[in-house]
Design an enzyme around this catalytic site. Structure first.
Site, PDB file in Angstrom:
ATOM      1  N   ILE A 177       0.890  -1.311   0.029  1.00 24.39           N
ATOM      2  CA  ILE A 177       0.139   0.008   0.081  1.00 24.39           C
ATOM      3  C   ILE A 177       0.872   1.138  -0.027  1.00 24.39           C
ATOM      4  O   ILE A 177       1.889   1.427   0.880  1.00 24.39           O
ATOM      5  CB  ILE A 177      -0.912  -0.029   1.385  1.00 24.39           C
ATOM      6  CG1 ILE A 177      -1.333  -1.149   1.865  1.00 24.39           C
ATOM      7  CG2 ILE A 177      -1.939   1.182   1.154  1.00 24.39           C
ATOM      8  CD1 ILE A 177      -1.807  -1.176   3.274  1.00 24.39           C
ATOM      9  N   HIS A 178       0.817   2.058  -0.742  1.00 23.75           N
ATOM     10  CA  HIS A 178       1.557   3.466  -0.866  1.00 23.75           C
ATOM     11  C   HIS A 178       0.692   4.544  -1.551  1.00 23.75           C
ATOM     12  O   HIS A 178       1.010   5.531  -1.490  1.00 23.75           O
ATOM     13  CB  HIS A 178       2.969   3.210  -1.536  1.00 23.75           C
ATOM     14  CG  HIS A 178       2.869   3.197  -3.004  1.00 23.75           C
ATOM     15  ND1 HIS A 178       2.557   2.222  -3.835  1.00 23.75           N
ATOM     16  CD2 HIS A 178       3.051   4.058  -3.680  1.00 23.75           C
ATOM     17  CE1 HIS A 178       2.589   2.337  -4.961  1.00 23.75           C
ATOM     18  NE2 HIS A 178       2.990   3.520  -5.169  1.00 23.75           N
ATOM     19  N   ARG A 179      -0.415   4.205  -2.287  1.00 33.13           N
ATOM     20  CA  ARG A 179      -0.829   5.275  -2.950  1.00 33.13           C
ATOM     21  C   ARG A 179      -1.397   6.424  -2.151  1.00 33.13           C
ATOM     22  O   ARG A 179      -2.242   6.173  -1.222  1.00 33.13           O
ATOM     23  CB  ARG A 179      -1.995   4.390  -4.012  1.00 33.13           C
ATOM     24  CG  ARG A 179      -2.695   5.359  -4.971  1.00 33.13           C
ATOM     25  CD  ARG A 179      -2.136   5.383  -6.360  1.00 33.13           C
ATOM     26  NE  ARG A 179      -1.217   4.135  -6.714  1.00 33.13           N
ATOM     27  CZ  ARG A 179      -0.234   4.300  -7.509  1.00 33.13           C
ATOM     28  NH1 ARG A 179       0.351   5.433  -7.980  1.00 33.13           N
ATOM     29  NH2 ARG A 179       0.609   3.195  -8.021  1.00 33.13           N
TER      30      ARG A 179
END
Ligand code: UD1
Ligand code: UDP
Length: 356
Positions: free
Chosen positions: A204-206
């Site tokens: 997850i990084h968006r």
């Protein structure tokens, strides 16, 4: 005389994309490599240069983190100076990050041709910084290397036809070139006591997930509800948010680890049961390695993966995340199609640059 090509990279996925292209280009052109410094931690940057044998950057702007305006502005100033000094025949940019846009903008104002790898991708969501970066970069480019037919269609519908070439996806080239070596050189499965095909790989990084409290809490809770090991190599952006919000691991199955190098990542992808991600690159790699992907977004640029049944958009809802991940359903292998090229995109890109 050899052409002088100035290549601009700065963020993790660009180190992976540049590797197959530079490997080929170095024999036929003088390539000057610029690292903007957008990513700078060892395991977000140096490790990829080491593992993939990418040459040491000729310049590092060391721009680091900051707001979009700050980061892009600093890059513009640094890149312009280098372009004026080096006088390249063209610049090569990848994907959709702030480093991509800064490179394209600086070069186009100096009338230097821009070559864009991964052109024509669209999410049609202008709230994503990446969508702004892609649209702008495509409209400033002379050669546009589209990975898919869909990308070519998007460009055509925006009036961009000249200079567009369907070449396939350089990330597929990278997987084909590295997956065997990666598995031979990684002990990540043993190190985390994982059993092949019995764990979920998550990333997850968006911004739309990390910067939206409600979405991040739902995703976090959902990951804690999965009944099998979940490995989560945590992007520094996400680690900060999770720490700031005081989110804790409540499941014995959830293993938070630092971002991993490409070899460990390919090994984790090749051996998992399924993938949960909001990453563009990881969605594609899941597809290349024939793993079911659950994408934590409301839309994707990689529509083929969804249409063919190997990717499913999942809302940020803990119950839905729990349900779909606990019952991974991969499609029949017969539905798999080679829609991302033949693993020779890099060669085609280089040939087209040399002919331009
Ligand atoms: C950027 C790209 C995104 C891409 C992603 C790949 C833009 C607008 N976004 O997002 O499209 O998917 O890279 O990973 O260009 N940080 C560190 N160490 C690092 C790098 C970042 O701690 O080496 C932290 C900093 O707190 C920074 C934050 O991560 O503020 C975000 O970094 P940034 O490069 O701005 O955006 P990404 O989220 O990485
Ligand atoms: N990746 C990696 N280690 C990690 C997470 C991702 O090597 O801990 C690789 C992944 O295999 C893919 C690329 O980084 O090749 C994707 O980058 P990221 O998810 O940061 O960005 P995006 O593709 O969404 O722009």
């Amino acid at each position: 005389m050899k052409k002088k090509i100035l290549t601009i990279v700065g963020a993790r996925p660009q180190f992976i994309k540049v590797s197959p292209v530079s490997r080929y280009l170095k024999d036929y052109a003088d390539e000057i490599l610029i690292h903007t410094g957008q990513h700078y931690d060892f395991n977000m940057s140096d490790i990829f240069f080491e593992q993939l044998g990418i040459k040491k950057p000729d310049y590092n702007l060391e721009v680091g983190s900051g707001t979009h305006g700050y980061q892009t502005g600093e890059m513009l100033q640094g890149l312009e100076k280098i372009m004026l000094d080096e006088k390249p025949d063209g610049i090569l940019v990848y994907g959709d990050t702030n480093s991509t846009l800064a490179g394209a903008l600086a070069a186009s104002k100096l009338n230097i041709p821009v070559f864009h790898v991964e052109a024509g991708l669209r999410s049609f969501n202008r709230k994503m910084p990446e969508e702004i970066n892609r649209v702008m970069t495509d409209h400033l480019s002379t050669l546009l290397f589209a990975p898919t037919n869909t990308a070519v269609r998007h460009l055509s519908s925006e009036g961009i036809i000249k200079g567009v070439h369907l070449v396939g996806d350089v990330m597929y080239d990278a997987v084909v070139q590295n997956v065997k070596v990666a598995e031979q050189n990684s002990d990540i499965i043993e190190a985390h006591h994982l059993v092949p095909n019995q764990y979920v790989l998550a990333t997850i990084h968006r911004a739309e997930n990390t910067d939206d409290k409600k979405r991040l809490v739902e995703i976090w809770e959902g990951l804690n509800l999965i009944h099998m090991p979940v490995v989560l190599p945590l992007h520094p952006r996400t680690r900060k948010k999770i720490e700031d919000m005081g989110l804790k691991v409540t499941s014995e199955h959830l293993k938070l680890i630092d971002p991993v190098g490409y070899f460990d990542m390919l090994t984790l992808e090749a051996n998992c049961l399924s993938v949960m991600t909001d990453s563009g690159g990881v969605q594609k790699e899941a597809y290349f390695l024939k793993k079911m992907c659950y994408t934590l977004r409301t839309e994707t640029e990689w529509v083929e993966t969804v249409e063919l049944g190997w990717n499913r958009l999942v809302p940020a809802d803990r119950e839905i995340i729990k349900t779909v991940l606990n019952k991974t359903q991969s499609p029949d292998i017969k539905s798999y199609k080679e829609v991302y090229g033949d693993g020779k995109a890099a060669q085609k890109i280089c040939d087209l640059i040399l002919q331009a």
